[in-house]
Design a protein around this motif. Sequence first.
Motif, mmCIF file in Angstrom:
data_model
loop_
_atom_site.group_PDB
_atom_site.id
_atom_site.type_symbol
_atom_site.label_atom_id
_atom_site.label_comp_id
_atom_site.label_asym_id
_atom_site.label_seq_id
_atom_site.Cartn_x
_atom_site.Cartn_y
_atom_site.Cartn_z
ATOM 1 N N ARG A 161 -28.303 -42.896 -69.293
ATOM 2 C CA ARG A 161 -26.885 -43.278 -69.709
ATOM 3 C C ARG A 161 -26.002 -42.592 -69.134
ATOM 4 N NH1 ARG A 161 -27.963 -48.158 -70.397
ATOM 5 N NH2 ARG A 161 -26.075 -48.564 -71.702
ATOM 6 N N PRO A 166 -24.308 -48.517 -63.078
ATOM 7 C CA PRO A 166 -23.073 -49.164 -62.721
ATOM 8 C C PRO A 166 -22.609 -48.567 -61.362
ATOM 9 C CG PRO A 166 -23.189 -48.622 -65.016
ATOM 10 C CD PRO A 166 -24.180 -47.948 -64.446
ATOM 11 N N TYR A 170 -21.813 -50.784 -57.883
ATOM 12 C CA TYR A 170 -20.742 -50.679 -57.464
ATOM 13 C C TYR A 170 -20.684 -50.312 -56.152
ATOM 14 C CZ TYR A 170 -15.557 -50.638 -57.105
ATOM 15 O OH TYR A 170 -14.215 -50.987 -57.102
ATOM 16 N N ARG A 215 -19.408 -37.304 -75.012
ATOM 17 C CA ARG A 215 -19.381 -38.500 -74.704
ATOM 18 C C ARG A 215 -20.959 -39.359 -74.280
ATOM 19 N NH1 ARG A 215 -16.204 -43.091 -73.626
ATOM 20 N NH2 ARG A 215 -17.031 -44.124 -72.057
ATOM 21 N N SER A 256 -19.122 -37.322 -64.673
ATOM 22 C CA SER A 256 -18.301 -38.540 -64.435
ATOM 23 C C SER A 256 -17.579 -38.843 -65.635
ATOM 24 C CB SER A 256 -19.567 -39.616 -64.403
ATOM 25 O OG SER A 256 -20.335 -39.571 -65.443
ATOM 26 N N THR A 257 -17.544 -37.935 -66.521
ATOM 27 C CA THR A 257 -16.761 -38.169 -67.853
ATOM 28 C C THR A 257 -15.447 -38.865 -67.898
ATOM 29 O OG1 THR A 257 -17.938 -36.223 -68.818
ATOM 30 C CG2 THR A 257 -16.210 -37.346 -70.291
ATOM 31 N N ARG A 258 -14.615 -38.235 -66.892
ATOM 32 C CA ARG A 258 -12.889 -38.710 -67.123
ATOM 33 C C ARG A 258 -12.852 -39.598 -66.051
ATOM 34 N NH1 ARG A 258 -11.188 -37.823 -71.239
ATOM 35 N NH2 ARG A 258 -9.110 -38.126 -70.328
ATOM 36 N N TYR A 259 -13.852 -40.114 -65.226
ATOM 37 C CA TYR A 259 -13.516 -41.055 -64.060
ATOM 38 C C TYR A 259 -14.113 -42.500 -64.390
ATOM 39 C CZ TYR A 259 -13.080 -36.689 -61.769
ATOM 40 O OH TYR A 259 -12.545 -35.472 -61.464
ATOM 41 N N SER A 260 -13.239 -43.511 -63.620
ATOM 42 C CA SER A 260 -13.584 -44.747 -63.750
ATOM 43 C C SER A 260 -14.716 -45.096 -62.779
ATOM 44 C CB SER A 260 -12.561 -45.752 -63.368
ATOM 45 O OG SER A 260 -12.093 -45.286 -62.133
ATOM 46 N N ILE A 261 -15.474 -46.119 -62.751
ATOM 47 C CA ILE A 261 -16.514 -46.476 -61.763
ATOM 48 C C ILE A 261 -16.206 -46.306 -60.272
ATOM 49 C CG2 ILE A 261 -18.338 -47.880 -60.946
ATOM 50 C CD1 ILE A 261 -18.285 -49.367 -63.813
ATOM 51 N N GLU A 262 -14.917 -46.968 -60.242
ATOM 52 C CA GLU A 262 -14.331 -46.754 -58.801
ATOM 53 C C GLU A 262 -14.215 -45.257 -58.314
ATOM 54 O OE1 GLU A 262 -13.236 -48.670 -61.018
ATOM 55 O OE2 GLU A 262 -12.648 -50.615 -60.375
ATOM 56 N N GLU A 263 -13.715 -44.413 -59.264
ATOM 57 C CA GLU A 263 -13.414 -43.130 -58.828
ATOM 58 C C GLU A 263 -14.930 -42.349 -58.702
ATOM 59 O OE1 GLU A 263 -9.291 -41.849 -61.100
ATOM 60 O OE2 GLU A 263 -10.915 -42.444 -62.312
ATOM 61 N N ILE A 264 -15.853 -42.518 -59.725
ATOM 62 C CA ILE A 264 -17.113 -41.812 -59.354
ATOM 63 C C ILE A 264 -17.617 -42.399 -58.147
ATOM 64 C CG2 ILE A 264 -19.478 -41.695 -60.446
ATOM 65 C CD1 ILE A 264 -18.310 -42.714 -62.912
ATOM 66 N N THR A 266 -16.381 -43.551 -55.139
ATOM 67 C CA THR A 266 -15.777 -43.108 -53.828
ATOM 68 C C THR A 266 -15.583 -41.550 -53.971
ATOM 69 O OG1 THR A 266 -13.415 -43.228 -55.198
ATOM 70 C CG2 THR A 266 -14.042 -44.976 -53.740
ATOM 71 N N LYS A 267 -15.699 -40.805 -55.017
ATOM 72 C CA LYS A 267 -16.004 -39.533 -54.935
ATOM 73 C C LYS A 267 -17.136 -38.881 -54.353
ATOM 74 C CE LYS A 267 -12.622 -38.101 -58.733
ATOM 75 N NZ LYS A 267 -11.698 -37.081 -58.041
ATOM 76 N N THR B 18 -8.663 -43.507 -55.046
ATOM 77 C CA THR B 18 -10.075 -44.349 -54.403
ATOM 78 C C THR B 18 -9.880 -44.705 -53.177
ATOM 79 O OG1 THR B 18 -9.736 -46.304 -55.409
ATOM 80 C CG2 THR B 18 -11.009 -44.841 -56.799
ATOM 81 N N TYR B 45 -8.335 -39.546 -51.884
ATOM 82 C CA TYR B 45 -8.070 -38.436 -52.627
ATOM 83 C C TYR B 45 -7.339 -37.491 -51.778
ATOM 84 C CZ TYR B 45 -11.367 -40.509 -55.719
ATOM 85 O OH TYR B 45 -12.180 -41.235 -56.504
ATOM 86 N N VAL B 122 -10.981 -44.130 -68.784
ATOM 87 C CA VAL B 122 -12.339 -43.707 -69.785
ATOM 88 C C VAL B 122 -11.858 -43.922 -71.294
ATOM 89 C CG1 VAL B 122 -13.826 -41.948 -70.415
ATOM 90 C CG2 VAL B 122 -13.337 -42.455 -67.883
#
Lengths: 279, 279
Positions: A161, A166, A170, A215, A256-264, A266-267, B18, B45, B122
């Motif tokens: 989890r 996801p 993505y 989280r 990954s806590t503070r990020y959306s899937i898009e951000e995770i 692309t980072k 992103t 970024y 988030v």
Amino acid sequence: MPSDEQKKRQVFMISDGTGITVSSLGNSLLTQFENIEFQKNIIPYIDSVDKAISIRDILNSHYNTTKEKALVFMTLLNPEINNIIKTANACIFDFMYTFLDPLEVELKTKSSDTIGKAHTVVDNPMYEQRIKAINFALNCDDGVQMSLYDAADIILIGVSRSGKTPSCLYMALQFGVFAANYPLTADDETHHFALPEILRSYKHKLFGLSIDPERLHHIRNERRPNSTYASLQQCRLEVNEVETLYKNEHIPFLNSTRYSIEEIVTKILSMAKIQRKIL
Amino acid sequence: MPSDEQKKRQVFMISDGTGITVSSLGNSLLTQFENIEFQKNIIPYIDSVDKAISIRDILNSHYNTTKEKALVFMTLLNPEINNIIKTANACIFDFMYTFLDPLEVELKTKSSDTIGKAHTVVDNPMYEQRIKAINFALNCDDGVQMSLYDAADIILIGVSRSGKTPSCLYMALQFGVFAANYPLTADDETHHFALPEILRSYKHKLFGLSIDPERLHHIRNERRPNSTYASLQQCRLEVNEVETLYKNEHIPFLNSTRYSIEEIVTKILSMAKIQRKIL
């Protein structure tokens, strides 16, 4: 229209295609005005004069009722359709022609005005890349089909989890990247996390996900309420173990806590220097 | 830079997040100039002055070498970073401030200039909706876990490889819609397609996918070359049967052959009048 929506500023995002481009930029712009409440209406496939006229009538009727102009964001390539919306009594932001006109000057050529062309990609090799990447992500989810790892661009690892699945889906859908994922668990004997032998030969493809224990506790508790698995103590233990593992093994990782899937995603691709396969 | 890329017009799509928004609109615009070859560089970024300066140097050096200005599409909210890129010797198209400035006038308020705010979701209930929708799509793929169909917003049906799974995943990821899918096959005895009894109680949620037999043949042949399953004859038979079933049962359906996943999904949601759960 319900009365509580009357106080909100009406926004119409109008497209001749899927509406994804217009809502992507439209939402970015609206987020800059956090003190104002917006009622968003995404209206895709406005690809005929008749549809354009009916939208213009809705916009005019909104103005006549409220004396407030709706905001209109639009990506409409057909000049006739575009012009119909532009005659509405509304506040128009044209995401296409605002840039197409100066681009035509710079590129010294006329644009082709083909409705929906940007997304009609079936004859494009990128379409097949994308479908293959989705199948790969599904086949290589959660540590199965490791025989396919030779074809992987990246292998995400992390505790249960922490967002592996996801992220892999993505990567496949948006970027055509072949992404596998493998769940890390404690060794039955030592109760510590160790890198499974099978992953060692793919070490250059590994990328770790981490997450704040609080989280993780929240997410796991939704799935198995009040279980040991979901307890804050267990989540703290696992996150601590897994981050130690990443550091000891020199595996790049992201919290990954503070990020959306898009951000995770692309980072990760940026950190791992993986090129997107779909442009 | 390889010599064959020198003939292409360089395009830099620069974002402080992103890069998804800038590349979405950027690609839509470029598609309008089909006679020109572009070399696209997506640069996410760019969220510090240092990074902005290094991109400006690259743009200037490109101009000094080629005497041709690169095209720059950008979504940069921080005014300082934005201004650094704007001083480059390049052809700049600012997707943000072009609209933010007039929006501030219309909304009679200042924008908040918060980098990457649009995607930091988030703490947003939509984030959880999205994760739940992805889990739902995975749990209800290919006719499994039908006990969960009460929670489905839509149930896609169709023959094997007609695009059900990618469509369900995209609905979940982009729109937070709970989408299940169920594969249709010929009855063992009659050799005809019939609607399985289990689906009858969910008939109002059913949506059919169809596909041209030639395309289906091509896709299946990649999976199982020269099989009966992949033969053009078999594909023709199944598509004919499945379309007859949709018509007889009054199930709305879409031929997906000419469409991208984005188009298939937005058309289905529009036809089925299902609201997206993520805005």
